[in-house]
Design an enzyme around this catalytic site. Structure first.
Site, PDB file in Angstrom:
ATOM      1  N   LYS A 110       0.824  -1.217   0.000  1.00 50.15           N
ATOM      2  CA  LYS A 110       0.000   0.000   0.000  1.00 50.15           C
ATOM      3  C   LYS A 110       0.859   1.268   0.000  1.00 50.15           C
ATOM      4  O   LYS A 110       0.611   2.171  -0.771  1.00 50.15           O
ATOM      5  CB  LYS A 110      -0.884   0.050   1.263  1.00 50.15           C
ATOM      6  N   ARG A 124      -9.495   1.567   8.774  1.00 49.39           N
ATOM      7  CA  ARG A 124      -9.163   0.190   9.156  1.00 49.39           C
ATOM      8  C   ARG A 124     -10.271  -0.471   9.960  1.00 49.39           C
ATOM      9  O   ARG A 124     -10.136  -1.638  10.334  1.00 49.39           O
ATOM     10  CB  ARG A 124      -7.882   0.179   9.973  1.00 49.39           C
ATOM     11  N   ARG A 142      11.865  -6.727   5.210  1.00 46.22           N
ATOM     12  CA  ARG A 142      11.733  -5.293   4.919  1.00 46.22           C
ATOM     13  C   ARG A 142      12.662  -4.444   5.784  1.00 46.22           C
ATOM     14  O   ARG A 142      12.737  -4.622   6.985  1.00 46.22           O
ATOM     15  CB  ARG A 142      10.287  -4.879   5.163  1.00 46.22           C
ATOM     16  N   ARG A 165      11.275  -2.075  11.082  1.00 45.02           N
ATOM     17  CA  ARG A 165      10.185  -1.662  11.960  1.00 45.02           C
ATOM     18  C   ARG A 165      10.035  -2.681  13.080  1.00 45.02           C
ATOM     19  O   ARG A 165      10.069  -3.886  12.820  1.00 45.02           O
ATOM     20  CB  ARG A 165       8.881  -1.554  11.161  1.00 45.02           C
TER      21      ARG A 165
HETATM   22  P1  AMP Z   1       0.951   0.898   8.971  1.00 42.28           P
HETATM   23  O1  AMP Z   1       2.150   1.776   8.825  1.00 42.28           O
HETATM   24  O2  AMP Z   1      -0.204   1.335   8.117  1.00 42.28           O
HETATM   25  O3  AMP Z   1       1.300  -0.561   8.801  1.00 42.28           O
HETATM   26  O4  AMP Z   1       0.456   1.070  10.468  1.00 42.28           O
HETATM   27  C1  AMP Z   1       1.282   0.696  11.569  1.00 42.28           C
HETATM   28  C2  AMP Z   1       0.463   0.632  12.826  1.00 42.28           C
HETATM   29  O5  AMP Z   1      -0.113   1.914  13.105  1.00 42.28           O
HETATM   30  C3  AMP Z   1      -0.728  -0.316  12.780  1.00 42.28           C
HETATM   31  O6  AMP Z   1      -0.369  -1.647  13.086  1.00 42.28           O
HETATM   32  C4  AMP Z   1      -1.634   0.294  13.857  1.00 42.28           C
HETATM   33  O7  AMP Z   1      -1.162  -0.010  15.152  1.00 42.28           O
HETATM   34  C5  AMP Z   1      -1.413   1.785  13.646  1.00 42.28           C
HETATM   35  N1  AMP Z   1      -2.379   2.343  12.662  1.00 42.28           N
HETATM   36  C6  AMP Z   1      -2.089   2.909  11.451  1.00 42.28           C
HETATM   37  N2  AMP Z   1      -3.219   3.310  10.836  1.00 42.28           N
HETATM   38  C7  AMP Z   1      -4.253   2.991  11.662  1.00 42.28           C
HETATM   39  C8  AMP Z   1      -5.662   3.119  11.579  1.00 42.28           C
HETATM   40  N3  AMP Z   1      -6.255   3.664  10.489  1.00 42.28           N
HETATM   41  N4  AMP Z   1      -6.404   2.665  12.615  1.00 42.28           N
HETATM   42  C9  AMP Z   1      -5.836   2.138  13.718  1.00 42.28           C
HETATM   43  N5  AMP Z   1      -4.508   1.965  13.845  1.00 42.28           N
HETATM   44  C10 AMP Z   1      -3.700   2.383  12.836  1.00 42.28           C
END
Ligand code: AMP
Length: 213
Positions: A13, A87, A126, A159
């Site tokens: 994404k 989400r 990654r 990460r």
């Molecule tokens: P990502 O970088 O999109 O993989 O997000 C990393 C982490 O941030 C996720 O595992 C959640 O803990 C938190 N997070 C990011 N976006 C959301 C969202 N829209 N709703 C809830 N938690 C989020």
């Protein structure tokens, strides 16, 4: 252009959303990036969010909807690409309300599909640049110098939520909380299903066609 990227963690994404934003001059809005910046800056929101993120759980909806409201008000005008938002059903419904109030709407939802075993391999391999966010796969797309970013020379890091047990939880949370909103957007006729298990350029071409169509 007002686009949402759905898809489990590790489906690409971030990479594709950034590229699409660049191509069409839209704003790339990643809730994950905004939360990680807040953690770096040690803000109150960052400290709260970190507890959920470290465990691979979702940050509460009210925090996320607060972020999105601010982003839409300050940057929404030139078009936006949401990456990692919404989400949950509550977030999708909250977004709908906000867009209606602002006289905006979503033009397309891109659902990136990649098999779980490919996702797990991608996330385990990654690494990302601490400075510009470029991501590498140590197995199939490594940087030229092992711990430096090809683009800006920044330090590369993994990460903490890309650890094997946290990946498992993130996939479980995706299936439980995020997958149900696919039907919400399908019923609105906005969904484009994209095979994300191909090379990056092929995936991007399909996405560009879907948003143009
Ligand atoms: P990502 O970088 O999109 O993989 O997000 C990393 C982490 O941030 C996720 O595992 C959640 O803990 C938190 N997070 C990011 N976006 C959301 C969202 N829209 N709703 C809830 N938690 C989020």
């Amino acid at each position: 252009m007002q686009v949402i990227f759905l898809g489990a963690p590790g489906t690409g994404k971030g990479t594709q959303a950034k590229r699409l934003a660049q191509r069409f001059g839209a704003e790339h809005i990643s809730t994950g990036d905004i939360l990680r910046d807040a953690i770096k800056e040690n803000t109150e929101m960052g400290r709260k969010a970190k507890i959920f993120m470290d465990a691979g759980n979702l940050v509460p909806d009210d925090i996320i909807l607060g972020i999105i409201k601010e982003e839409l008000l300050t940057k929404g005008n030139k078009g936006f690409i949401f990456d990692g938002f919404p989400r949950t059903t509550a977030q999708a419904e909250g977004l709908d309300r906000m867009l209606r109030d602002l006289g905006m709407s979503i033009s397309k939802v891109i659902n990136l599909n990649v098999p779980d075993e490919v996702i797990v391999n991608r996330l385990k391999s990654r690494v990302l640049c601490d400075n510009c966010g470029t991501d590498y796969n140590m197995q199939i797309r490594p940087p030229k110098i092992s711990d430096k970013c090809d683009v800006c020379g920044g330090e590369l890091y993994r990460r903490s939520d890309d650890a094997a047990d946290i990946i498992e939880n993130r996939l479980k949370v995706y299936r439980q909380k995020t997958k149900p909103i696919e039907d919400f957007y399908r019923s609105k006729g906005l969904m484009a299903e994209i095979d994300g298990n191909r090379n990056c350029d092929e995936v991007f071409d399909s996405i560009a066609k879907a948003v143009a169509g």
